[in-house]
Scaffold this active site. Structure first.
Site, PDB file in Angstrom:
ATOM      1  N   GLY A   1     -21.020 -34.275  57.068  1.00 16.34           N
ATOM      2  CA  GLY A   1     -20.663 -34.422  55.658  1.00 16.34           C
ATOM      3  C   GLY A   1     -21.874 -34.689  54.783  1.00 16.34           C
ATOM      4  N   GLY A   2     -21.617 -34.906  53.489  1.00 13.60           N
ATOM      5  CA  GLY A   2     -22.689 -35.027  52.514  1.00 13.60           C
ATOM      6  C   GLY A   2     -23.644 -36.182  52.745  1.00 13.60           C
TER       7      GLY A   2
ATOM      8  N   THR B   1     -20.937 -41.355  43.057  1.00 10.64           N
ATOM      9  CA  THR B   1     -20.312 -41.072  44.332  1.00 10.64           C
ATOM     10  C   THR B   1     -19.841 -39.629  44.356  1.00 10.64           C
ATOM     11  OG1 THR B   1     -18.724 -41.911  45.967  1.00 10.64           O
ATOM     12  CG2 THR B   1     -18.011 -41.899  43.648  1.00 10.64           C
TER      13      THR B   1
ATOM     14  N   LYS C   1     -23.493 -36.526  43.993  1.00 12.14           N
ATOM     15  CA  LYS C   1     -24.758 -37.142  44.389  1.00 12.14           C
ATOM     16  C   LYS C   1     -25.957 -36.190  44.370  1.00 12.14           C
ATOM     17  CE  LYS C   1     -22.771 -40.844  47.176  1.00 12.14           C
ATOM     18  NZ  LYS C   1     -22.792 -41.551  48.473  1.00 12.14           N
TER      19      LYS C   1
ATOM     20  N   ASP D   1     -27.965 -45.650  49.270  1.00 13.58           N
ATOM     21  CA  ASP D   1     -27.050 -45.470  50.398  1.00 13.58           C
ATOM     22  C   ASP D   1     -27.753 -45.645  51.734  1.00 13.58           C
ATOM     23  OD1 ASP D   1     -24.628 -45.009  49.101  1.00 13.58           O
ATOM     24  OD2 ASP D   1     -24.949 -42.849  48.971  1.00 13.58           O
TER      25      ASP D   1
ATOM     26  N   SER E   1     -16.353 -50.671  44.180  1.00 14.18           N
ATOM     27  CA  SER E   1     -17.594 -51.097  43.523  1.00 14.18           C
ATOM     28  C   SER E   1     -17.366 -51.973  42.294  1.00 14.18           C
ATOM     29  CB  SER E   1     -18.443 -49.884  43.149  1.00 14.18           C
ATOM     30  OG  SER E   1     -18.933 -49.245  44.306  1.00 14.18           O
TER      31      SER E   1
ATOM     32  N   GLY F   1     -20.389 -35.560  62.898  1.00 17.91           N
ATOM     33  CA  GLY F   1     -20.046 -35.135  61.557  1.00 17.91           C
ATOM     34  C   GLY F   1     -21.241 -34.592  60.799  1.00 17.91           C
TER      35      GLY F   1
END
Length: 291
Positions: free
Chosen positions: A134-135, A68, A72, A108, A23, A132
């Site tokens: 994930g978060g 990140t 979050k 996002d 970033s 998946g």
């Protein structure tokens, strides 16, 4: 090169760890290209220090910060306002400081679907497989419901986790997600596992999920999407490409969410060509987002 003075406005990203983030390269490129007097840096913030970091944002007059992993969700506790979409998604990755008033946004999910649109991948009415839990999966699925896919199947190594997430999505959106597929016929397949990323470069996401096992269900009529952008072509994407599938890695998601965040940080409208400029000049890739 950006000419940093005492008047230069400050932006940044917080995470733990943060050293891997691209970033700063991207945001500093935008500021230089737009002749905006901003500097963007990374801050490694351990979970126990998150509250102090957010309060420091006010004290230091930092205009905006990206957020990140692993912050979050937790960061929302320390903000003054949450954008309604971010509140519904339950995740904030962008914080804007307006005269000491901190507002959280989620760029996002918008970045992900902007990347799909740019690549000509449409989930409307399509059969979608997500691998998946994930978060990033829950906010992506909640945003996906707005695109009205034909069906969504969520598979994960730990089946109970997929089932719990499906229950949450049903409760919050009214949309039913399959966790036990009757067949393996999909138009869009999205990898949201860490398979393919160091140290799992040679692992396929299908290796981790009993219901799949092989990638024989992917062919020339499939769009294969990987949220990973480093490496640029995971084994999942390479194998999908061999089967004739259209492929897309996670780089465009990174770029588009960053463009949306930058506009929020600086109240600047960026030109449409900026995404192509970043791909070429910052990451050295073509318009398709694959080296």
């Amino acid at each position: 090169m950006i000419n940093i003075t005492a008047k230069t406005k400050k932006l940044g990203i917080i995470g733990y760890p943060i050293e891997h983030s691209f970033s700063p390269r991207m945001h500093n490129y935008i500021s230089e290209k737009m002749n905006n007097d901003y500097i963007y840096v990374g801050f490694s913030v351990a979970p126990d220090d998150l509250g102090d970091a957010v309060r420091g944002m006010r004290a230091l007059g930092i205009c905006g910060m990206n957020v990140t992993a692993p912050h979050k969700t937790e960061v929302m506790r320390y903000l003054d306002n949450i954008d309604p979409r971010a509140a519904r998604l339950g995740s904030v990755n962008t914080v804007v400081n307006r005269d000491g008033d901190l507002t959280g946004y989620n760029t996002d999910s918008e970045g992900f679907f902007a990347a799909l649109r740019h690549s000509g991948i449409d989930v409307h009415g399509k059969r979608v497989l997500v691998m998946g839990c994930g978060g990033v999966v829950k906010p992506t699925l909640m945003r996906m419901m707005e695109e009205k896919p034909g069906s969504v199947t969520l598979l994960n190594r730990t089946k109970s986790k997929a089932e719990r997430m499906a229950e949450q999505i049903l409760k919050e959106t009214g949309y039913s997600i399959e966790t036990k597929p009757d067949d393996l016929k999909f138009d869009v397949v999205i990898n949201m596992t860490s398979a393919g990323m160091e140290p799992q470069e040679d692992v396929l996401p299908t290796d981790l999920i009993d219901e799949l096992g092989t990638m024989d269900f992917i062919d020339k009529n499939t769009a294969a999407v990987d949220m990973i952008y480093n490496p640029s072509k995971t084994r999942f994407l390479r194998e999908s490409e061999k089967r004739g599938a259209k492929i897309l890695n996670g780089l465009d998601m990174l770029i588009y969410q960053g463009l949306i965040a930058y506009e929020l940080f600086t109240d600047t409208k960026l030109p449409e060509c900026m995404a192509d400029d970043i791909r070429r000049d910052v990451f050295g890739v073509g318009k398709e987002g694959i080296i």
